[in-house]
Scaffold this motif. Structure first.
Motif, PDB file in Angstrom:
ATOM      1  N   GLU A 192      21.223 -14.496  62.548  1.00 46.17           N
ATOM      2  CA  GLU A 192      22.106 -13.352  62.300  1.00 46.17           C
ATOM      3  C   GLU A 192      21.287 -12.089  62.105  1.00 46.17           C
ATOM      4  O   GLU A 192      21.612 -11.030  62.658  1.00 46.17           O
ATOM      5  N   SER A 193      20.204 -12.206  61.337  1.00 48.76           N
ATOM      6  CA  SER A 193      19.425 -11.001  61.068  1.00 48.76           C
ATOM      7  C   SER A 193      18.770 -10.490  62.348  1.00 48.76           C
ATOM      8  O   SER A 193      18.681  -9.283  62.562  1.00 48.76           O
ATOM      9  N   ILE A 194      18.335 -11.411  63.209  1.00 51.43           N
ATOM     10  CA  ILE A 194      17.712 -10.978  64.467  1.00 51.43           C
ATOM     11  C   ILE A 194      18.721 -10.255  65.348  1.00 51.43           C
ATOM     12  O   ILE A 194      18.447  -9.177  65.878  1.00 51.43           O
ATOM     13  N   LEU A 195      19.925 -10.846  65.479  1.00 50.54           N
ATOM     14  CA  LEU A 195      20.946 -10.204  66.314  1.00 50.54           C
ATOM     15  C   LEU A 195      21.331  -8.842  65.743  1.00 50.54           C
ATOM     16  O   LEU A 195      21.464  -7.868  66.482  1.00 50.54           O
ATOM     17  N   SER A 196      21.497  -8.772  64.416  1.00 43.68           N
ATOM     18  CA  SER A 196      21.846  -7.482  63.813  1.00 43.68           C
ATOM     19  C   SER A 196      20.732  -6.477  64.027  1.00 43.68           C
ATOM     20  O   SER A 196      20.977  -5.301  64.286  1.00 43.68           O
ATOM     21  N   PHE A 197      19.505  -6.951  63.908  1.00 45.17           N
ATOM     22  CA  PHE A 197      18.361  -6.064  64.087  1.00 45.17           C
ATOM     23  C   PHE A 197      18.349  -5.475  65.491  1.00 45.17           C
ATOM     24  O   PHE A 197      18.084  -4.291  65.685  1.00 45.17           O
ATOM     25  N   LEU A 198      18.659  -6.324  66.481  1.00 47.84           N
ATOM     26  CA  LEU A 198      18.638  -5.856  67.867  1.00 47.84           C
ATOM     27  C   LEU A 198      19.854  -5.011  68.198  1.00 47.84           C
ATOM     28  O   LEU A 198      19.968  -4.479  69.294  1.00 47.84           O
ATOM     29  N   GLY A 199      20.772  -4.896  67.223  1.00 49.19           N
ATOM     30  CA  GLY A 199      21.932  -4.045  67.462  1.00 49.19           C
ATOM     31  C   GLY A 199      23.054  -4.739  68.197  1.00 49.19           C
ATOM     32  O   GLY A 199      23.920  -4.093  68.766  1.00 49.19           O
ATOM     33  N   VAL A 200      23.070  -6.078  68.218  1.00 43.90           N
ATOM     34  CA  VAL A 200      24.182  -6.779  68.854  1.00 43.90           C
ATOM     35  C   VAL A 200      24.953  -7.610  67.834  1.00 43.90           C
ATOM     36  O   VAL A 200      25.676  -8.521  68.186  1.00 43.90           O
ATOM     37  N   GLY A 201      24.797  -7.290  66.556  1.00 46.99           N
ATOM     38  CA  GLY A 201      25.478  -8.062  65.522  1.00 46.99           C
ATOM     39  C   GLY A 201      26.753  -7.385  65.076  1.00 46.99           C
ATOM     40  O   GLY A 201      27.475  -6.799  65.873  1.00 46.99           O
ATOM     41  N   ILE A 202      26.986  -7.453  63.762  1.00 48.85           N
ATOM     42  CA  ILE A 202      28.127  -6.768  63.177  1.00 48.85           C
ATOM     43  C   ILE A 202      27.966  -5.274  63.426  1.00 48.85           C
ATOM     44  O   ILE A 202      26.899  -4.715  63.162  1.00 48.85           O
ATOM     45  N   THR A 249      28.758  -1.109  58.849  1.00 47.82           N
ATOM     46  CA  THR A 249      28.675  -2.212  57.893  1.00 47.82           C
ATOM     47  C   THR A 249      27.226  -2.653  57.737  1.00 47.82           C
ATOM     48  O   THR A 249      26.583  -2.988  58.731  1.00 47.82           O
ATOM     49  N   PRO A 250      26.672  -2.644  56.523  1.00 50.15           N
ATOM     50  CA  PRO A 250      25.272  -3.035  56.391  1.00 50.15           C
ATOM     51  C   PRO A 250      25.105  -4.552  56.391  1.00 50.15           C
ATOM     52  O   PRO A 250      25.917  -5.266  55.811  1.00 50.15           O
ATOM     53  N   THR A 251      24.102  -5.043  57.114  1.00 55.33           N
ATOM     54  CA  THR A 251      23.657  -6.426  56.944  1.00 55.33           C
ATOM     55  C   THR A 251      22.151  -6.338  56.745  1.00 55.33           C
ATOM     56  O   THR A 251      21.553  -5.310  57.051  1.00 55.33           O
ATOM     57  N   TRP A 252      21.544  -7.410  56.293  1.00 56.97           N
ATOM     58  CA  TRP A 252      20.111  -7.326  55.997  1.00 56.97           C
ATOM     59  C   TRP A 252      19.304  -6.989  57.242  1.00 56.97           C
ATOM     60  O   TRP A 252      18.361  -6.195  57.194  1.00 56.97           O
ATOM     61  N   GLY A 253      19.695  -7.592  58.358  1.00 56.60           N
ATOM     62  CA  GLY A 253      18.973  -7.313  59.595  1.00 56.60           C
ATOM     63  C   GLY A 253      19.080  -5.850  60.007  1.00 56.60           C
ATOM     64  O   GLY A 253      18.097  -5.212  60.357  1.00 56.60           O
ATOM     65  N   SER A 254      20.309  -5.309  59.927  1.00 53.64           N
ATOM     66  CA  SER A 254      20.478  -3.924  60.381  1.00 53.64           C
ATOM     67  C   SER A 254      19.831  -2.954  59.395  1.00 53.64           C
ATOM     68  O   SER A 254      19.391  -1.873  59.785  1.00 53.64           O
ATOM     69  N   LEU A 255      19.749  -3.343  58.106  1.00 54.89           N
ATOM     70  CA  LEU A 255      19.075  -2.472  57.137  1.00 54.89           C
ATOM     71  C   LEU A 255      17.595  -2.340  57.466  1.00 54.89           C
ATOM     72  O   LEU A 255      17.024  -1.248  57.411  1.00 54.89           O
ATOM     73  N   VAL A 256      16.965  -3.474  57.819  1.00 53.64           N
ATOM     74  CA  VAL A 256      15.553  -3.413  58.202  1.00 53.64           C
ATOM     75  C   VAL A 256      15.401  -2.521  59.423  1.00 53.64           C
ATOM     76  O   VAL A 256      14.511  -1.676  59.500  1.00 53.64           O
ATOM     77  N   SER A 257      16.326  -2.694  60.363  1.00 51.87           N
ATOM     78  CA  SER A 257      16.275  -1.909  61.590  1.00 51.87           C
ATOM     79  C   SER A 257      16.429  -0.408  61.302  1.00 51.87           C
ATOM     80  O   SER A 257      15.735   0.427  61.887  1.00 51.87           O
ATOM     81  N   ASP A 258      17.333  -0.076  60.363  1.00 49.91           N
ATOM     82  CA  ASP A 258      17.563   1.334  60.024  1.00 49.91           C
ATOM     83  C   ASP A 258      16.293   2.030  59.545  1.00 49.91           C
ATOM     84  O   ASP A 258      16.090   3.214  59.797  1.00 49.91           O
TER      85      ASP A 258
END
Lengths: 285, 312
Positions: free
Chosen positions: A218-228, A232-241
């Motif tokens: 989940e964190s990898i997908l969110s990080f790559l921008g194909v997740g939630i 909406t913050p998720t841990w992956g997208s927060l790292v990406s931000d």
């Protein structure tokens, strides 16, 4: 001395540390609105942009882990992000467990053509570079909670089938199953009353062992921008931000990553412990 | 042995067909493919032109035939055109593929060179400080998400210490500094997998009867480890390398995205953000083919490593 030894055994022989970390992460995420007053998405405070954590000069205890590029509180974003990450992984492991267990039981119990079809499907699934399939699905179906659940379920189910099939294959030949059959019990009844309870420990072990992997996925997908989808913050997208602010504000990326690390690590260790206790046969990967 | 290889070959082909079918079905879910080609809402396109386009894309034929025709196009290297700049997808992939291969091969070599010896040592020196250190290395490598390792490495070695460049690929192989962080990030994850597998299978072999016999005969420790145990314990990491490879490909995509490495993974991620379907489909197929080919080669290699299969 005795107390010390007891204490040592508790830490060394039981996964108490990992269970505690896990519970802390789950509880703080669950009770996020009580713990923090900040809204993770809307409370942007432009006068306090890129504040460092409290222990570094310039930081304050209002924003204990600092703020991001538009002045949102990182600690509260992490708490709310944990809700999303844990919820998504939890739902996926549940649906993956149900699908995988049912397929494994059909495959082992029915045998024949069913077994052949299901096992070939599993082989094919393992032979897929899943990240690419996820990218295609994300572009076709768009980004939403539903797609995320779907993607993670598609990852989760496959690891259940083979071990459960093996277990069922050996259970099927046991005498009590044969007695049940000759007593006129239906197949469904045998599966539910006699087989399911016997494979439940295996199912639980596999589920725990795979939960960490799902959180990672989940964190990898969110990080790559194909997740939630944002915001909406998720841990992956927060790292990406925080990627664009590594030079001035390393904490934006660093802090949520630590939570992912702790969560995955504690899940993995709990899984290992359960496996060693309940199902040492699974000790392969 | 020939039968074994043939069976593996057939199952690889079936898996490949399965992937193409999956990708085909998914790519037809986005609505009318003609609408993707023309500007917003088919503006300025007459009914007649629309029909001609549909014929050109074989959309007037039944779906199974469409699939077969599409498969034929893919097999001849026609993956359609990039929806944003009308550049052939195949040519774009050809430009990026070498970079991905360079990165992947370098990381794979480094990970084997680190993972397997560490796994062997950690099994031989079981219970020592060295064993714990090696296992810690592996645990961190498998629990930290690859993008996090990448970002932290970037923060420390490129931003803070400025030992290596932040991102990019540099010019040719001469700029080895550009390789350090991407390769290191990828190799850590893969080496952890190799380490764990080698360690557990080595422990199992060291505990077996034939090792005890060798010890009883008086064979020296070095010879036991390298001649008797190592060869037998390498089979396990070899056979499950398919599983490692899957996470390796995920790692490649992530690492390329973080370090702005001009390879296939980055191309795919960018294509997803730009909603560029043909490009995503193309890169997915290339990755799938790479993956299946490597797996097939590993299976054949497995036959040569393990005589028990060759002779059965």
């Amino acid at each position: 001395m005795k107390i010390f030894k007891l204490f040592w055994n508790l830490i060394y022989k039981t996964p108490i540390i990992w269970v505690s970390i896990l519970s802390i992460l789950v509880l703080t995420s669950a009770f996020a609105p009580i713990i923090t007053d900040f809204d993770p998405i809307r409370d942007a405070d432009f006068s306090n942009v890129l504040l460092p954590p409290f222990y570094i000069e310039g930081g304050n205890t209002v924003h204990i882990l600092g703020t991001d590029q538009i002045g949102r509180d990182i600690f509260s974003r992490m708490l709310y992000g944990g809700r999303v990450s844990l919820l998504v992984a939890g739902v996926a492991i549940l649906s993956g467990t149900i699908i995988g267990t049912i397929l494994g039981m059909i495959s082992g119990f029915k045998g024949g053509i069913w077994d052949e079809i299901i096992m070939r499907l599993v082989d094919m699934w393992i032979a897929l570079p899943f990240i690419m399939v996820a990218l295609v699905i994300a572009i076709v179906l768009g980004q939403s909670w539903g797609v995320m659940f779907l993607l993670l379920t598609l990852i989760a189910w496959v690891s259940f089938v083979r071990p459960i099939r093996g277990e069922v294959l050996s259970l099927r030949e046991r005498e009590y199953i044969q007695y049940a059959t000759s007593a006129g019990a239906s197949q469904l009844r045998i599966i539910i009353r006699h087989i399911l309870p016997n494979i439940s420990s295996t199912v639980l072990v596999i589920a725990t062992m795979n939960a960490g992997g799902l959180v990672l996925a989940e964190s990898i997908l969110s990080f790559l921008g194909v997740g939630i989808p944002a915001p909406t913050p998720t841990w992956g997208s927060l790292v990406s931000d925080g990627r664009g602010y590594l030079e001035d504000a390393w904490w934006i990326s660093t802090m949520p990553g630590i939570s992912i690390f702790l969560l995955v690590m504690s899940l993995n260790f709990c899984g290992d412990w359960l496996r060693d206790r309940w199902d040492p046969k699974l000790n392969q990967l | 042995m020939r039968k074994f290889i043939l069976r593996r070959f057939i199952s690889s082909v079936i898996a490949l067909l399965g992937v193409t079918l999956l990708v085909f079905i998914l790519s037809r879910q986005v609505g009318d493919p003609v609408a993707l080609l023309v500007s917003e809402g088919g503006y300025g396109l007459t009914e007649n032109q629309w029909e001609i386009q549909r014929k050109k894309l074989n959309l007037d034929k039944p779906v199974p035939i469409q699939y077969i025709l599409w498969l034929g196009q893919v097999a001849t290297g026609d993956l359609g055109r990039d929806l944003s700049d009308n550049y052939p997808v195949t040519r774009k992939i050809k430009e990026k593929l070498p970079n991905t291969l360079k990165l992947g091969i370098a990381a794979w070599i480094v990970s084997t060179l680190i993972g397997i010896p560490l796994g062997v040592l950690s099994a031989v020196k079981r219970g020592t400080v060295f064993d714990y250190a090696a296992r810690l290395f592996a645990v961190i490598g498998t629990t930290l998400p690859p993008f996090y390792i990448a970002i932290m490495a970037m923060l420390f070695f490129a931003v803070r210490l400025q030992w290596v460049p932040v991102a990019g690929i540099g010019e040719g192989f001469g700029d080895w500094k550009y390789y350090v962080l991407p390769v290191g990030t990828l190799a850590w994850g893969a080496a952890s997998g190799y380490l764990r597998l080698t360690r557990s299978s080595m422990l199992e072999v060291l505990d077996s009867e034939f090792i005890r016999l060798a010890r009883a005969k008086g064979v020296g420790n070095t010879s036991i480890v390298f001649k008797h145990a190592l060869r037998n314990s390498l089979i396990v990491p070899f056979t499950v390398s398919a599983l490692l490879l899957a996470s390796f490909i995920t790692g490649v995509v992530v690492v390329e995205a973080v370090f702005a490495w001009p390879g296939l993974g980055r191309l795919a991620v960018e294509a997803v953000t730009n909603n560029n379907l043909n490009l995503v489909v193309g890169t997915t197929l290339v990755f799938a083919v790479l993956f299946l080919v490597i797996n097939f080669l590993v299976d054949i290699g497995y036959v040569f490593i393990d005589p028990r299969i060759r002779l059965s």
